[in-house]
Design an enzyme around this catalytic site. Sequence first.
Site, mmCIF file in Angstrom:
data_model
loop_
_atom_site.group_PDB
_atom_site.id
_atom_site.type_symbol
_atom_site.label_atom_id
_atom_site.label_comp_id
_atom_site.label_asym_id
_atom_site.label_seq_id
_atom_site.Cartn_x
_atom_site.Cartn_y
_atom_site.Cartn_z
ATOM 1 N N GLU A 1 0.826 -1.107 -0.019
ATOM 2 C CA GLU A 1 -0.039 -0.058 0.040
ATOM 3 C C GLU A 1 0.767 1.214 0.075
ATOM 4 O O GLU A 1 0.795 2.026 0.890
ATOM 5 C CB GLU A 1 -0.983 -0.080 0.969
ATOM 6 C CG GLU A 1 -2.037 -1.062 1.110
ATOM 7 C CD GLU A 1 -2.915 -1.199 2.240
ATOM 8 O OE1 GLU A 1 -4.019 -1.578 2.157
ATOM 9 O OE2 GLU A 1 -2.666 -0.445 3.208
ATOM 10 N N GLU B 1 -6.608 -7.598 -1.319
ATOM 11 C CA GLU B 1 -6.781 -7.520 0.120
ATOM 12 C C GLU B 1 -8.145 -7.027 0.208
ATOM 13 O O GLU B 1 -8.767 -6.123 -0.423
ATOM 14 C CB GLU B 1 -6.116 -6.527 0.980
ATOM 15 C CG GLU B 1 -4.750 -6.986 1.366
ATOM 16 C CD GLU B 1 -4.094 -5.996 2.247
ATOM 17 O OE1 GLU B 1 -4.768 -5.461 3.142
ATOM 18 O OE2 GLU B 1 -2.892 -5.894 2.303
#
Length: 679
Positions: free
Chosen positions: A158, A318
């Site tokens: 991320e 995710e």
Amino acid sequence: MTAATPGATAPWPTDGLSYGGDYNPEQWPRVVWDDDVRLMAEAGVNLVTLGVFAWGTVEVADDVRDWSWLDDAIGLLHAHGIAVDLATPTAAPPSWLLTAHPGIAPVLADGYREPAGGRNAWCPESEVYRRYALRHVDALARRYGDHPAVRLWHVGNELGGGNARCYCDDSAAGFRRWLHARHGSLEAVNAAWGTAQWGHRYGAWEEIMPPRGRHGAPNPGLFLDFERYSSDALLAHYLAEKEVLERHSAVPVTTNLMVGAGAQVVDYASWAPHTAVVANDHYTLVGDLPAGVREHDLALAADRMRGMSPGRPWLLMESSTGGPSWQRRNRAKDPGEIVRHSLGHVARGSDGAMFFQWRASRAGAEQFHSAMLPHAGTRSRVWQEVVELGGHLRALQEVAGTAVEPARAAMIVDDAAGWALQHGLMPHRELSYGRELGAWHRALWDRQVLCDVVPPGTALDGYDLVVVPTLMVVDDDTAARVSAVVARGGTVLVTYLSGVCDAHGQVRTGGFPGAFADLLGAWSDEFYPLQDGQAVGLDDGGEAADWTERVHLDGAEAVVRYATSSLAGGPAVTRRRHGGGSAWYVSAALGADGVGRVVDHLLAESGVPRVLEAAPGLEAVRRRRDDRSYLFLLNHTDDDQKVAAAGYDLLSGADVGPLTVVAAGGVRVLREPRRPAPG
């Protein structure tokens, strides 16, 4: 090994759809690992992301590495047929590195340097951090680059989550280098930013600084360029790690994006071409929300992902089986939501469903984050649904590699436009970029109309309807592409605060909406932002809140007019016909009913079809390959829904139709009778 060819279609990391999640064996005693792989087999897991935060547990001191546990974990997974998405653990600099070099941590706009203990605690311009990170990535790639278990490389985690903007001196120097490369001269920077305002002209490069401090009123051009620079600086680090990996391995390289509904932390559309598999992390909204909001947010994010990866599948890297851990009140998922939400992503182009994480942690910052294997273990309802989802994904293996049927509607979304809208001294400083994106996409979603959400620069030739919501910053090329849709007979809708500024963030003069005024045949000379709680009536019975404008017709006709306020009688929604095409302008922030009425006109006029006729809340998406099609039906309502659809339901193993019932909260995936491919 030979490096992967840039731009080539990468092999998918698993046979069929991918299923699994982040696996952190280093958090558990070795004896637990054998239970993990046994339960992974029971659930149908075929891919795990490994090593995301493991830098400090491998490189235990400066250039001192203990690979033993990672060797063991990869070998164990491989022995049980589970593929590995191996992460470079550079999202988590080790404590010894942060202690020795505290200057690698990012600095906030107010000068506060982030302490150790967070995520992505590094500045992308730090030469020290880059040197240590690439050294470890090189060692990792040399050791595992040709391991048969490693099917995908996963750079960091991320990127931008925690370090999206850094205001330190290294970043200031990097910003100035970026500006020189982009603009070419100091004179061009002054011209682009309009620095005569407030007497802020720059006479030397060293005078330019990031938008530091708390004054809240940076020059819009400076702010916008700093946002762009920050995205490019993080991308440069991703590419540096990617280059090291490809030097030693032919395994495809990706990183996990965080694509949602509004403006993103970085410009992911510019990142996507550099990833072999475009991957996303998506967590559903929380709170007391109206019906369908949570599921629609999922669909909008998935459509943005598909718009970034045309012609190839993407991957949900995710998601959560229940409550995450970073929100004020972390909502659990109701029974059935794990399956329905996951298959919602698959319906819209993901070739898998992955979660954070496999086993719920007992300690650490995310100890209460939900997981595939929760604290309650295999007796839990979550585990039962995880096993059920694994069975569904195995039943859907033939769907892998198919493409979502081409959409005939598109929405243009640009992170730079969102950044420009939400910062600085704006006429309305509480407007969210996601508001109009969500409103118009939701109306199409409610009507079972597929809409690609695409970045500027996308070819629009295949779309009969194009929606341009609050695209505040627009270059001339994008405006020309939109106009070409109408010229060839298509329909375009432009909302307020679109086309107002050029690519530098400078206001286009001559009336709003600037870049689109000639196309629309309507222009406004003044914004009328509404105050909190204020509403303006419309002559179609609807209302507008937050935003209105005084609009003048210049070739267009008024479709809806303001009925109250000083704007009463003036156009609120306009349409200009261009031969077989038309251009609509919406100058007000309409309510859901008003948006829906306009969308009904747009669909009738453009001829864009619904996937099928159904009530709002019944989601319908079709994936296909050649003459074989698969219809996903997801019921987000509390009532059974009956639709005109037939085929073999891959989930239940039964033939259904010609009328098919989709249970409340349920999902069907129909392999439809063979039919010719469209076009």
